[in-house]
Design a protein around this motif. Structure first.
Motif, short mmCIF file in Angstrom:
data_model
loop_
_atom_site.label_atom_id
_atom_site.label_comp_id
_atom_site.label_asym_id
_atom_site.label_seq_id
_atom_site.Cartn_x
_atom_site.Cartn_y
_atom_site.Cartn_z
N VAL A 17 0.94 -1.18 -0.05
CA VAL A 17 -0.21 -0.01 0.14
C VAL A 17 0.88 1.25 -0.02
CG1 VAL A 17 -1.70 1.30 1.59
CG2 VAL A 17 -1.82 -1.19 1.05
N ARG A 18 2.02 1.36 1.00
CA ARG A 18 2.67 2.52 1.01
C ARG A 18 3.55 2.83 -0.23
NH1 ARG A 18 3.51 1.48 6.79
NH2 ARG A 18 5.44 -0.10 6.19
N GLN A 19 4.04 1.76 -0.83
CA GLN A 19 4.88 1.95 -2.03
C GLN A 19 3.92 2.48 -3.32
OE1 GLN A 19 8.05 2.11 -2.47
NE2 GLN A 19 8.27 1.39 -0.47
N ALA A 20 2.72 1.98 -3.13
CA ALA A 20 1.64 2.32 -4.44
C ALA A 20 1.57 3.89 -4.47
CB ALA A 20 0.62 1.49 -4.47
N LEU A 21 1.60 4.32 -3.01
CA LEU A 21 1.01 5.77 -2.80
C LEU A 21 2.08 6.64 -3.22
CD1 LEU A 21 -1.32 4.88 0.01
CD2 LEU A 21 -1.94 5.54 -2.35
N ARG A 22 3.20 6.49 -3.32
CA ARG A 22 4.45 7.27 -3.61
C ARG A 22 4.63 8.03 -4.93
NH1 ARG A 22 9.41 3.76 -3.69
NH2 ARG A 22 10.37 6.07 -4.25
N PHE A 23 3.50 7.45 -5.77
CA PHE A 23 3.70 7.82 -7.35
C PHE A 23 2.70 8.84 -7.88
CE2 PHE A 23 5.79 3.77 -6.74
CZ PHE A 23 6.92 4.11 -7.45
N LEU A 60 -2.28 17.36 1.45
CA LEU A 60 -3.56 17.33 1.30
C LEU A 60 -4.28 16.19 1.54
CD1 LEU A 60 -3.37 18.93 -2.34
CD2 LEU A 60 -3.90 20.04 -0.02
N ALA A 61 -3.31 15.05 1.75
CA ALA A 61 -4.17 13.51 1.98
C ALA A 61 -3.03 13.06 2.89
CB ALA A 61 -4.19 12.75 0.84
N VAL A 62 -3.60 12.10 3.88
CA VAL A 62 -2.83 11.37 4.62
C VAL A 62 -3.22 9.76 4.71
CG1 VAL A 62 -2.38 10.84 7.17
CG2 VAL A 62 -2.50 13.11 6.36
N VAL A 63 -2.41 9.10 4.32
CA VAL A 63 -2.56 7.48 4.22
C VAL A 63 -1.59 6.89 5.29
CG1 VAL A 63 -3.05 5.70 2.82
CG2 VAL A 63 -3.38 8.01 1.67
N GLY A 64 -2.23 6.20 6.26
CA GLY A 64 -1.47 5.49 7.07
C GLY A 64 -1.78 3.80 6.77
N THR A 65 -1.03 3.08 7.42
CA THR A 65 -1.45 1.57 7.42
C THR A 65 -1.21 0.99 8.95
OG1 THR A 65 1.02 1.25 6.99
CG2 THR A 65 -0.47 1.38 4.91
N VAL A 66 -1.81 -0.18 8.97
CA VAL A 66 -2.04 -0.84 10.36
C VAL A 66 -2.02 -2.15 9.82
CG1 VAL A 66 -3.11 -1.23 12.59
CG2 VAL A 66 -3.31 1.15 11.33
N ALA A 78 -8.63 -0.97 -2.14
CA ALA A 78 -8.39 0.20 -1.34
C ALA A 78 -7.61 1.27 -1.85
CB ALA A 78 -7.64 -0.24 0.21
N LEU A 79 -6.65 0.89 -2.75
CA LEU A 79 -5.75 1.91 -3.58
C LEU A 79 -6.54 2.77 -4.61
CD1 LEU A 79 -2.43 -0.30 -3.72
CD2 LEU A 79 -2.77 1.84 -2.48
N VAL A 80 -7.51 1.54 -5.09
CA VAL A 80 -8.27 2.36 -6.11
C VAL A 80 -9.27 3.25 -5.75
CG1 VAL A 80 -10.42 1.81 -7.60
CG2 VAL A 80 -8.42 0.31 -7.92
N VAL A 81 -9.72 3.00 -4.34
CA VAL A 81 -10.71 3.96 -3.72
C VAL A 81 -9.96 5.40 -3.25
CG1 VAL A 81 -11.92 4.59 -1.27
CG2 VAL A 81 -12.41 2.35 -2.69
#
Ligand code: 4G1
Length: 254
Positions: free
Chosen positions: A15-21, A32-38, A147-150
């Motif tokens: 999830v984290r890697q996909a959100l770097r781009f 503008l957005a915050v994305v954390g993982t648990v 989840a990444l699509v959303v």
């Protein structure tokens, strides 16, 4: 406040890697957005860090155990804004569309639960999940890509996430239509020319052509979208013109 997501996942790195781009990566950089993982594995208490077990009733595959997920969801909720819903990404959910993306983008965010194996124990869903969302009808190996699509669909709608010139797709699909065709240089490539109207500078004619193409393509490829949305008088005339030129039946022709 920033649009806030917490993703409960056994693969936080995916999830984290996909959100770097790209657009989402930039929006996160700009705050503008915050994305954390648990990771539910961090909430196990046994030496093997067990997150799955065999299904009651038998059969193939494994099911995600409720206890680590319950603790992981509590940790995710504690980090997210108060009142943030817990959403299970699931093929049984209601289909996430552009309207849902717009509503999500205007909200505080969501805790997104991504399943693995055959899914999660139903008691956990009953006790901890507010909504179930699906991205479509196919079998996947996990809820992380949904989840990444959303997240992608919602974050790009946050004001400031896109450059001023990059909102054309929202103007089209946000309007319930498919996109019009796009062209760039060279004007002639492999004996194929760019449509003449686009190379001229008549902006009203270009806008009319694009709407006509969007209407025609939507009618040809996704006619149910036209039915759902309806047509203004101007749109109806443009679509009739498209259909006449394409030699196909317009809506309402039986
Ligand atoms: C039964 C599809 C099972 C799949 C029927 C869209 C698919 C999450 C989604 C499955 C998932 C159908 C989604 C299936 C999803 C736990 C691990 C559930 C992955 C999992 C049509 C496997 N939108 N699928 N089950 O794919 O999470 O959000």
């Amino acid at each position: 406040m920033a649009l806030h997501f917490e993703v409960v996942t056994l693969f936080p790195e995916l999830v984290r890697q996909a959100l770097r781009f790209g657009v989402v990566g930039r929006a996160v950089e700009r705050g503008l957005a915050v994305v954390g993982t648990v990771d539910p594995r961090d909430f196990t208490r046994d030496a093997h860090r067990t997150v799955d077990d065999r299904p009651y009733g038998g059969g193939p595959g494994m099911v995600m155990k409720p206890e680590p997920l319950w603790a992981a969801i509590a940790a995710a909720r504690a980090r997210a804004p108060a009142g943030t819903p817990v959403v299970y990404m699931s093929a049984q959910g209601r289909v996430f569309d552009q309207r849902a993306a717009q509503s999500l983008a205007a909200s505080a965010g969501a805790v997104l639960l991504a399943g693995r194996y055959e899914g999660v124990d139903q008691r956990l869903v009953d006790a901890a999940v507010d909504e179930e969302w699906s991205i479509g009808d196919y079998v996947l190996s996990g809820g992380e890509l949904p989840a990444l699509v959303v997240i992608d669909a919602a974050v790009r709608l946050v004001p400031g996430a896109l450059g001023d010139d990059a909102s054309s797709v929202e103007e089209s699909f946000g309007d319930g239509l498919l996109d019009w065709p796009h062209y760039t240089r060279p004007e002639a490539w492999e004996a194929r020319r760019v449509p003449e109207v686009l190379a001229g500078g008549n902006h009203a004619a270009i806008a009319r052509w694009r709407l006509k193409e969007a209407l025609g393509r939507t009618w040809l490829r996704r006619p149910e979208l036209i039915g759902r949305r309806g047509l203004t008088e101007t749109e109806r005339r443009l679509l009739d013109e498209y259909c006449a030129e394409a030699g196909i039946a317009p809506p309402g022709a039986g």
